[in-house]
Design a protein around this motif. Sequence first.
Motif, mmCIF file in Angstrom:
data_model
loop_
_atom_site.group_PDB
_atom_site.id
_atom_site.type_symbol
_atom_site.label_atom_id
_atom_site.label_comp_id
_atom_site.label_asym_id
_atom_site.label_seq_id
_atom_site.Cartn_x
_atom_site.Cartn_y
_atom_site.Cartn_z
ATOM 1 N N LYS A 1 -14.408 8.529 4.893
ATOM 2 C CA LYS A 1 -13.208 9.286 5.279
ATOM 3 C C LYS A 1 -12.095 9.091 4.248
ATOM 4 C CE LYS A 1 -14.220 8.839 10.173
ATOM 5 N NZ LYS A 1 -13.860 8.175 11.423
ATOM 6 N N THR A 2 -11.889 7.845 3.855
ATOM 7 C CA THR A 2 -10.856 7.540 2.862
ATOM 8 C C THR A 2 -11.184 8.182 1.524
ATOM 9 O OG1 THR A 2 -10.541 5.416 3.977
ATOM 10 C CG2 THR A 2 -9.599 5.637 1.783
ATOM 11 N N GLN A 3 -12.458 8.118 1.160
ATOM 12 C CA GLN A 3 -12.889 8.701 -0.111
ATOM 13 C C GLN A 3 -12.643 10.209 -0.113
ATOM 14 O OE1 GLN A 3 -17.035 8.108 -0.967
ATOM 15 N NE2 GLN A 3 -16.868 8.925 -3.016
ATOM 16 N N PHE B 1 -8.765 10.782 -0.519
ATOM 17 C CA PHE B 1 -8.277 10.501 -1.867
ATOM 18 C C PHE B 1 -8.881 11.449 -2.905
ATOM 19 C CE2 PHE B 1 -7.064 6.148 -0.340
ATOM 20 C CZ PHE B 1 -5.723 6.244 -0.655
ATOM 21 N N THR B 2 -10.155 11.769 -2.742
ATOM 22 C CA THR B 2 -10.796 12.673 -3.694
ATOM 23 C C THR B 2 -10.134 14.041 -3.683
ATOM 24 O OG1 THR B 2 -12.891 11.522 -3.399
ATOM 25 C CG2 THR B 2 -12.998 13.700 -4.367
ATOM 26 N N SER B 3 -9.807 14.527 -2.495
ATOM 27 C CA SER B 3 -9.132 15.831 -2.429
ATOM 28 C C SER B 3 -7.746 15.768 -3.075
ATOM 29 C CB SER B 3 -9.050 16.323 -0.986
ATOM 30 O OG SER B 3 -8.269 15.451 -0.206
ATOM 31 N N LEU B 4 -7.028 14.668 -2.883
ATOM 32 C CA LEU B 4 -5.718 14.515 -3.533
ATOM 33 C C LEU B 4 -5.853 14.490 -5.056
ATOM 34 C CD1 LEU B 4 -3.850 11.841 -1.367
ATOM 35 C CD2 LEU B 4 -3.206 14.213 -1.712
ATOM 36 N N LYS C 1 -14.550 -6.666 2.109
ATOM 37 C CA LYS C 1 -13.092 -6.476 2.206
ATOM 38 C C LYS C 1 -12.455 -6.398 0.831
ATOM 39 C CE LYS C 1 -12.464 -8.553 6.712
ATOM 40 N NZ LYS C 1 -11.821 -9.594 7.509
ATOM 41 N N LEU C 2 -12.890 -7.262 -0.050
ATOM 42 C CA LEU C 2 -12.346 -7.278 -1.404
ATOM 43 C C LEU C 2 -12.721 -6.005 -2.162
ATOM 44 C CD1 LEU C 2 -10.806 -8.981 -3.495
ATOM 45 C CD2 LEU C 2 -13.006 -9.953 -4.174
ATOM 46 N N ILE C 3 -13.961 -5.582 -2.015
ATOM 47 C CA ILE C 3 -14.422 -4.373 -2.712
ATOM 48 C C ILE C 3 -13.735 -3.131 -2.152
ATOM 49 C CG2 ILE C 3 -16.431 -2.908 -3.172
ATOM 50 C CD1 ILE C 3 -18.092 -5.496 -3.296
ATOM 51 N N LEU C 4 -13.599 -3.052 -0.827
ATOM 52 C CA LEU C 4 -12.916 -1.901 -0.221
ATOM 53 C C LEU C 4 -11.467 -1.834 -0.698
ATOM 54 C CD1 LEU C 4 -14.327 -2.007 3.409
ATOM 55 C CD2 LEU C 4 -14.842 -0.333 1.630
ATOM 56 N N SER C 5 -10.825 -2.970 -0.796
ATOM 57 C CA SER C 5 -9.454 -3.003 -1.306
ATOM 58 C C SER C 5 -9.402 -2.510 -2.754
ATOM 59 C CB SER C 5 -8.913 -4.429 -1.207
ATOM 60 O OG SER C 5 -7.644 -4.518 -1.782
ATOM 61 N N THR D 1 -7.447 0.730 -4.265
ATOM 62 C CA THR D 1 -6.547 0.547 -5.404
ATOM 63 C C THR D 1 -6.941 1.473 -6.554
ATOM 64 O OG1 THR D 1 -6.204 -1.750 -4.767
ATOM 65 C CG2 THR D 1 -5.629 -1.148 -7.030
ATOM 66 N N ASN D 2 -8.239 1.666 -6.743
ATOM 67 C CA ASN D 2 -8.730 2.562 -7.788
ATOM 68 C C ASN D 2 -8.218 3.984 -7.543
ATOM 69 O OD1 ASN D 2 -10.792 4.609 -8.812
ATOM 70 N ND2 ASN D 2 -11.461 2.763 -9.887
#
Length: 186
Positions: A90-92, A95-98, A146-150, A154-155
């Motif tokens: 969902k987040t991807q 952000f991808t559309s933005l 958690k670290l990778i999702l963060s 950030t990316n």
Amino acid sequence: MEKGKLDSLFKNLQGTFDTEEPAQGHQQRFLEKLEGTHKVVKMDRKRSSWWKPLSIAASVAILLAVGIGLFAPKQSLDERMAKIAPEVSKTQFYFTSLVEEQVKLLESQSTPETQKIIDDTMIQLKKLEDNYTTLEQDLLNGGNSKLILSAMITNFQTRIDLLQDVLNQIDTIKTLKNYNDENYTI
């Protein structure tokens, strides 16, 4: 034995060898005589006949397993990500559309004065996308989620910030160009 003795032995026995086929039922009669004199288990050829169908069935099973393994549809990276972390997809998407919207806006602002900065920005975006793909692989391989999702979020934020900064720089370039054009007299 010496060669001469062997040759003479075969010359003496010439014509006495039995080269004819045995009569019909010879094997059966032999086995009956053998059973009558000794307690011998009768050999049954039907016992070994189960190997042939079993080997054919095993071959077919192996071929099916290999065929299914080779031609079965593989899950895409996005499908595997959705299984591991549904919120990522969902987040991807958001952000991808933005990012795509900002890239289209950036490309529409292309002029000879801004082309260099746009090209550099596209190179940086490609590097960030490659970095994101690496993060996805790390998440699929069972890294610290958690670290990778963060890092993934950030990316995306870095991409959006980069595009915003470049758009602001392009606006500044256009403003300066218009300002210089207004002050320039023929």
